[in-house]
Scaffold this motif. Structure first.
Motif, PDB file in Angstrom:
ATOM      1  N   MET A 326       0.832  -1.208   0.000  1.00 26.71           N
ATOM      2  CA  MET A 326       0.000   0.000   0.000  1.00 26.71           C
ATOM      3  C   MET A 326       0.864   1.256   0.000  1.00 26.71           C
ATOM      4  O   MET A 326       0.546   2.244  -0.674  1.00 26.71           O
ATOM      5  CB  MET A 326      -0.941  -0.018   1.207  1.00 26.71           C
ATOM      6  N   GLU A 327       1.948   1.206   0.729  1.00 29.56           N
ATOM      7  CA  GLU A 327       2.853   2.348   0.761  1.00 29.56           C
ATOM      8  C   GLU A 327       3.462   2.575  -0.620  1.00 29.56           C
ATOM      9  O   GLU A 327       3.592   3.726  -1.081  1.00 29.56           O
ATOM     10  CB  GLU A 327       3.949   2.098   1.795  1.00 29.56           C
ATOM     11  N   HIS A 330       0.972   4.151  -2.836  1.00 28.40           N
ATOM     12  CA  HIS A 330       0.797   5.572  -2.490  1.00 28.40           C
ATOM     13  C   HIS A 330       1.895   6.410  -3.154  1.00 28.40           C
ATOM     14  O   HIS A 330       1.627   7.486  -3.711  1.00 28.40           O
ATOM     15  CB  HIS A 330       0.827   5.745  -0.977  1.00 28.40           C
ATOM     16  N   LEU A 352      -6.781   2.377  -2.957  1.00 33.05           N
ATOM     17  CA  LEU A 352      -6.207   2.452  -1.608  1.00 33.05           C
ATOM     18  C   LEU A 352      -7.280   2.761  -0.578  1.00 33.05           C
ATOM     19  O   LEU A 352      -7.250   2.223   0.535  1.00 33.05           O
ATOM     20  CB  LEU A 352      -5.109   3.533  -1.567  1.00 33.05           C
ATOM     21  N   VAL A 353      -8.232   3.624  -0.930  1.00 33.46           N
ATOM     22  CA  VAL A 353      -9.316   3.949  -0.010  1.00 33.46           C
ATOM     23  C   VAL A 353     -10.131   2.698   0.295  1.00 33.46           C
ATOM     24  O   VAL A 353     -10.486   2.440   1.452  1.00 33.46           O
ATOM     25  CB  VAL A 353     -10.222   5.051  -0.606  1.00 33.46           C
ATOM     26  N   GLN A 355      -9.050  -0.376   0.250  1.00 34.23           N
ATOM     27  CA  GLN A 355      -8.226  -1.241   1.098  1.00 34.23           C
ATOM     28  C   GLN A 355      -8.195  -0.727   2.529  1.00 34.23           C
ATOM     29  O   GLN A 355      -8.210  -1.506   3.489  1.00 34.23           O
ATOM     30  CB  GLN A 355      -6.802  -1.336   0.527  1.00 34.23           C
ATOM     31  N   GLU A 356      -8.151   0.598   2.685  1.00 39.06           N
ATOM     32  CA  GLU A 356      -8.153   1.162   4.035  1.00 39.06           C
ATOM     33  C   GLU A 356      -9.455   0.830   4.754  1.00 39.06           C
ATOM     34  O   GLU A 356      -9.468   0.510   5.937  1.00 39.06           O
ATOM     35  CB  GLU A 356      -7.970   2.682   3.960  1.00 39.06           C
ATOM     36  N   ASP A 357     -10.605   0.879   4.011  1.00 39.03           N
ATOM     37  CA  ASP A 357     -11.892   0.536   4.627  1.00 39.03           C
ATOM     38  C   ASP A 357     -11.902  -0.922   5.058  1.00 39.03           C
ATOM     39  O   ASP A 357     -12.522  -1.272   6.045  1.00 39.03           O
ATOM     40  CB  ASP A 357     -13.022   0.801   3.631  1.00 39.03           C
TER      41      ASP A 357
END
Length: 357
Positions: A326-327, A330, A352-353, A355-357
């Motif tokens: 993920m980094e 980004h 990414l959003v 995955q964050e959820d």
């Protein structure tokens, strides 16, 4: 065996052996067999001593010599690194001799053998009891550091701190004083008490310059400085570890942290060279994906957008399950924004959003 412990276990034996050698000459008697075994022990012929004392305990189990023979059979086996066998003899001795003058030594040895045989639960129980029964015994200089290590393994941080601190208070120059300082330092680091950790490590480096733990002290001091964002100092300490012990068991982590420290202080040429070497070991080095992410950051800083994309592709292809994925995405998104490729950037950040959820 250290000189201190050798003196403890030999003193009684030498007196008994001389008396028995002079006064007993009956063939195959327990007195004669004990004298022969004692001679092997005095000559440090541990294998023969262990066999002779062990045989005596079996063939003359009711003789007065059998009790002492069990103790010295255990001592001989310790010298041969046969810790489980030694522990059995010490246990026999403890059961047969509740008032013997060597009981404290046997009690300690029983716990030490369990420790060295990697039986931590038994070792912790026995050494805690030794600590309770014989708080002022000279063998505490060994028992307390053992207790510190065992308590830490058992996730008893307070017990470990108490044991290590007690050992240093009583025996500031004891045989395991450097290990106690390192133990206290690592515990302080894990609790994010960085100042205290650095103080303990500084004492180790200053008081025990010849210690085999100097490389470990440099490693932990490097971690302290890294977490404190003192990256220049961290780089120096990691370089010291590599100089002192190139085959350090944490050498892969050390090489990455060294390169990352250099990157963060702006020494990009040196950092990139080391990071590339690490990143090429994708199947052999668990820090390879970390190195690729660091290289992405350098490339982004230098507006090398093709480099960013290439490193990201390497992670996706070779280590798709990396916890740095993920980094990396980004950083790739930031690179696309810099290139004004907004549609592609939106796709990456939208994913990414999710995955964050």
């Amino acid at each position: 065996m250290t000189d201190a412990r050798m003196r403890v276990v030999k003193a009684y034996l030498s007196i008994v052996w001389v008396a028995l050698w002079v006064t007993n000459a009956i063939a195959d008697s327990p007195e004669r067999e004990y004298a022969i075994a004692a001679q092997y022990y005095a000559d440090e012929n541990w294998d023969l001593a262990a066999t002779a004392f062990g045989d005596l305990t079996q063939q003359h189990s009711d003789s007065p010599q059998a009790v002492d023979a069990a103790f010295y059979a255990g001592e001989s086996l310790v010298q041969l690194n046969r810790y489980d066998d030694a522990a059995e003899y010490f246990q026999r001795f403890l059961e047969a001799a509740p008032e013997h003058e060597s009981r404290a030594q046997a009690f300690f040895r029983s716990g030490e053998c369990a420790y060295l045989a990697n039986r931590p639960i038994a070792a912790l129980r026995q050494l805690r009891e030794f600590n309770r029964l014989y708080p002022e015994h000279e063998l505490q200089q060994y028992a307390l550091p053992y207790l510190g290590s065992l308590s830490r393994t058992a996730s008893d941080q307070e017990g470990a701190i108490q044991a290590f601190s007690g050992a240093l208070s009583k025996y500031p120059r004891g045989p395991f004083a450097d290990q106690c300082l390192l133990g206290l330092a690592t515990l302080a680091y894990e609790q994010q008490r960085y100042k205290e950790a650095a103080e303990f490590l500084g004492q180790l480096k200053q008081k025990f310059p010849e210690s085999d733990l100097q490389a470990d002290a440099a490693y932990w001091l490097g971690l302290v400085h890294f977490d404190e964002q003192k990256y220049g100092e961290a780089a120096k300490n990691f370089a010291e570890v590599k100089r002192r012990r190139p085959e350090h068991r944490r050498i892969q982590a050390i090489e990455y942290l060294s390169a990352e420290s250099l990157r963060r202080v702006g020494q990009l040429d040196a950092a990139v060279q080391q990071l590339r070497e690490i990143s090429e070991q994708l199947h052999d080095n668990e820090w390879a994906d970390d190195a690729l992410v660091s290289l992405m950051r350098v490339a982004l800083k230098q507006n090398d957008h093709q480099g960013v994309a290439n490193y990201a592709a390497s992670i996706e292809k070779s280590v798709p399950q990396s916890n740095r994925r993920m980094e990396a995405d980004h950083i790739l998104g930031e690179s696309l924004i810099k290139q004004r490729l907004f549609r592609q950037a939106v796709e990456i950040f939208s994913e990414l959003v999710k995955q964050e959820d």
